[in-house]
Design a protein around this motif. Sequence first.
Motif, mmCIF file in Angstrom:
data_model
loop_
_atom_site.group_PDB
_atom_site.id
_atom_site.type_symbol
_atom_site.label_atom_id
_atom_site.label_comp_id
_atom_site.label_asym_id
_atom_site.label_seq_id
_atom_site.Cartn_x
_atom_site.Cartn_y
_atom_site.Cartn_z
ATOM 1 N N SER A 161 5.888 74.874 35.114
ATOM 2 C CA SER A 161 6.377 75.355 36.402
ATOM 3 C C SER A 161 6.826 74.161 37.240
ATOM 4 C CB SER A 161 5.269 76.113 37.131
ATOM 5 O OG SER A 161 4.225 75.222 37.520
ATOM 6 N N ALA A 162 7.474 74.448 38.362
ATOM 7 C CA ALA A 162 7.984 73.363 39.201
ATOM 8 C C ALA A 162 6.862 72.447 39.667
ATOM 9 C CB ALA A 162 8.735 73.935 40.396
ATOM 10 N N VAL A 163 5.742 73.021 40.100
ATOM 11 C CA VAL A 163 4.647 72.184 40.586
ATOM 12 C C VAL A 163 3.994 71.428 39.432
ATOM 13 C CG1 VAL A 163 2.809 73.953 40.465
ATOM 14 C CG2 VAL A 163 2.697 72.110 42.188
ATOM 15 N N GLU A 164 3.908 72.051 38.250
ATOM 16 C CA GLU A 164 3.340 71.377 37.084
ATOM 17 C C GLU A 164 4.226 70.223 36.628
ATOM 18 O OE1 GLU A 164 0.968 75.112 34.908
ATOM 19 O OE2 GLU A 164 3.059 74.648 34.406
ATOM 20 N N ARG A 165 5.536 70.449 36.584
ATOM 21 C CA ARG A 165 6.416 69.385 36.091
ATOM 22 C C ARG A 165 6.499 68.228 37.088
ATOM 23 N NH1 ARG A 165 12.352 72.370 36.270
ATOM 24 N NH2 ARG A 165 11.124 74.128 35.503
ATOM 25 N N THR A 166 6.392 68.536 38.384
ATOM 26 C CA THR A 166 6.378 67.463 39.374
ATOM 27 C C THR A 166 5.098 66.654 39.267
ATOM 28 O OG1 THR A 166 7.718 68.838 40.847
ATOM 29 C CG2 THR A 166 6.637 66.923 41.819
ATOM 30 N N ALA A 167 3.974 67.333 39.085
ATOM 31 C CA ALA A 167 2.696 66.641 38.897
ATOM 32 C C ALA A 167 2.732 65.788 37.640
ATOM 33 C CB ALA A 167 1.559 67.661 38.805
ATOM 34 N N THR A 193 12.602 58.326 45.616
ATOM 35 C CA THR A 193 12.856 59.299 46.668
ATOM 36 C C THR A 193 12.678 60.709 46.093
ATOM 37 O OG1 THR A 193 15.218 59.523 46.168
ATOM 38 C CG2 THR A 193 14.564 57.732 47.665
ATOM 39 N N GLN A 194 12.660 61.676 46.987
ATOM 40 C CA GLN A 194 12.586 63.061 46.513
ATOM 41 C C GLN A 194 13.849 63.440 45.747
ATOM 42 O OE1 GLN A 194 11.269 65.876 49.469
ATOM 43 N NE2 GLN A 194 9.603 64.540 50.167
ATOM 44 N N GLN A 195 14.980 62.795 46.063
ATOM 45 C CA GLN A 195 16.202 63.055 45.298
ATOM 46 C C GLN A 195 16.051 62.579 43.865
ATOM 47 O OE1 GLN A 195 19.277 64.614 46.679
ATOM 48 N NE2 GLN A 195 19.209 64.953 44.463
ATOM 49 N N HIS A 196 15.373 61.446 43.643
ATOM 50 C CA HIS A 196 15.122 60.991 42.271
ATOM 51 C C HIS A 196 14.324 62.035 41.504
ATOM 52 C CE1 HIS A 196 15.689 56.762 43.992
ATOM 53 N NE2 HIS A 196 16.629 56.898 43.092
ATOM 54 N N ILE A 197 13.290 62.581 42.130
ATOM 55 C CA ILE A 197 12.477 63.592 41.459
ATOM 56 C C ILE A 197 13.320 64.828 41.162
ATOM 57 C CG2 ILE A 197 10.571 65.210 41.809
ATOM 58 C CD1 ILE A 197 8.976 63.007 43.034
ATOM 59 N N ALA A 198 14.120 65.271 42.134
ATOM 60 C CA ALA A 198 14.978 66.432 41.916
ATOM 61 C C ALA A 198 15.933 66.203 40.751
ATOM 62 C CB ALA A 198 15.764 66.741 43.194
ATOM 63 N N HIS A 207 13.863 72.757 46.887
ATOM 64 C CA HIS A 207 12.740 73.176 46.037
ATOM 65 C C HIS A 207 11.802 72.001 45.771
ATOM 66 C CE1 HIS A 207 11.489 75.803 42.340
ATOM 67 N NE2 HIS A 207 10.487 75.551 43.149
ATOM 68 N N THR A 208 12.376 70.840 45.547
ATOM 69 C CA THR A 208 11.566 69.645 45.321
ATOM 70 C C THR A 208 10.694 69.339 46.527
ATOM 71 O OG1 THR A 208 13.206 68.704 43.809
ATOM 72 C CG2 THR A 208 11.650 67.171 44.821
ATOM 73 N N ASN A 209 11.273 69.420 47.711
ATOM 74 C CA ASN A 209 10.519 69.143 48.934
ATOM 75 C C ASN A 209 9.347 70.105 49.086
ATOM 76 O OD1 ASN A 209 10.248 69.847 52.103
ATOM 77 N ND2 ASN A 209 10.675 67.667 51.810
ATOM 78 N N LYS A 210 9.574 71.387 48.824
ATOM 79 C CA LYS A 210 8.496 72.374 48.931
ATOM 80 C C LYS A 210 7.410 72.120 47.894
ATOM 81 C CE LYS A 210 11.411 76.090 50.789
ATOM 82 N NZ LYS A 210 11.986 77.441 50.507
ATOM 83 N N THR A 211 7.819 71.701 46.697
ATOM 84 C CA THR A 211 6.855 71.437 45.628
ATOM 85 C C THR A 211 6.016 70.212 45.942
ATOM 86 O OG1 THR A 211 8.393 72.403 44.018
ATOM 87 C CG2 THR A 211 6.623 71.038 43.154
ATOM 88 N N ILE A 212 6.651 69.184 46.438
ATOM 89 C CA ILE A 212 5.924 67.968 46.817
ATOM 90 C C ILE A 212 4.922 68.263 47.934
ATOM 91 C CG2 ILE A 212 6.219 65.734 47.974
ATOM 92 C CD1 ILE A 212 8.753 65.379 46.262
ATOM 93 N N ARG A 213 5.306 69.140 48.854
ATOM 94 C CA ARG A 213 4.389 69.525 49.921
ATOM 95 C C ARG A 213 3.121 70.154 49.355
ATOM 96 N NH1 ARG A 213 2.638 67.765 54.125
ATOM 97 N NH2 ARG A 213 4.798 67.110 54.497
ATOM 98 N N LYS A 214 3.249 70.929 48.291
ATOM 99 C CA LYS A 214 2.067 71.531 47.659
ATOM 100 C C LYS A 214 1.141 70.459 47.102
ATOM 101 C CE LYS A 214 4.425 75.841 46.398
ATOM 102 N NZ LYS A 214 4.909 76.704 45.279
ATOM 103 N N LEU A 215 1.716 69.406 46.514
ATOM 104 C CA LEU A 215 0.889 68.321 45.976
ATOM 105 C C LEU A 215 0.230 67.535 47.106
ATOM 106 C CD1 LEU A 215 3.184 66.961 43.102
ATOM 107 C CD2 LEU A 215 1.368 68.677 42.969
ATOM 108 N N ILE A 216 0.938 67.387 48.208
ATOM 109 C CA ILE A 216 0.357 66.712 49.375
ATOM 110 C C ILE A 216 -0.792 67.539 49.937
ATOM 111 C CG2 ILE A 216 0.811 65.985 51.756
ATOM 112 C CD1 ILE A 216 3.677 65.287 50.852
ATOM 113 N N ASP A 217 -0.596 68.857 50.036
ATOM 114 C CA ASP A 217 -1.637 69.737 50.567
ATOM 115 C C ASP A 217 -2.889 69.724 49.696
ATOM 116 O OD1 ASP A 217 0.033 70.409 52.644
ATOM 117 O OD2 ASP A 217 0.685 72.312 51.767
#
Length: 253
Positions: A161-167, A193-198, A207-217
């Motif tokens: 998932s998006a959050v799993e792949r970002t993690a 940057t978040q653009q690199h991750i995207a 979507h990347t910004n929202k996903t990163i926010r979940k990891l921050i939370d």
Amino acid sequence: MSGQKGRSFSSRQYPCENCPLRPLPVFREFEKQELVFVSKFKKGELAVDKGATVLVEGSHSAHLYTVLSGWAFRYKLLSDGRRQILNYSMPGDLIGLQGSLLGEMQHSVEALSPMLLCVFERENLHELYRNHPGLAYDITWIASREERMLDENLLSIGRRSAVERTAYLIAFIASRAAVVGLNGKAPVRIPITQQHIADTLGLSLVHTNKTIRKLIDRKLINWRDGGCEVIDSDGLKGLARWEGLSEGRRPLI
């Protein structure tokens, strides 16, 4: 741009015999004759500014490089300018091998931070393969390792998932950085940057910004000026269902 005639290289700040990377436990030791050859193989060192292009897709370069310090990323572009980041390069990584063996680069390389590169003459690869089978095996190992990393990244993009792949991506980069001494004092700071991750994960920037926010939370990372700060690497691995690196000692050329 790499491959252009007239590119100048500095004198050796770090002779191969005193390479600051070689004492790291992640790298295997050289045989004496291998060290002599690599010392002759090295043409010099090249300082690269943050944001500079080291190698250009479609170019023919007379050189290949080992990252001595700093960060970079490999990427490809579509004709409309959309970018796919393929992987990240750190100290000890060899870049430009594809162009050396296939004749031209199939991707580009850009510096994420100021870098110092060891420069090697492409034409001397023939002597390496002819007279130094141990080093030739190392080249094959390095290429195989790159393929394995791309396999894992493709699995992540295709099935996590998006959050799993970002993690996974952040944990993967942080783990690689740690073994080559880029972590410094904890927490690990990754200069992306978040653009690199995207562009690595095939997500939109929103979507990347929202996903990163979940990891921050979840208190797994912080996002500050200059990059991503990893707070809980094990937590990221657990979220991504990734067991971590398991490559043992590896070659350094």
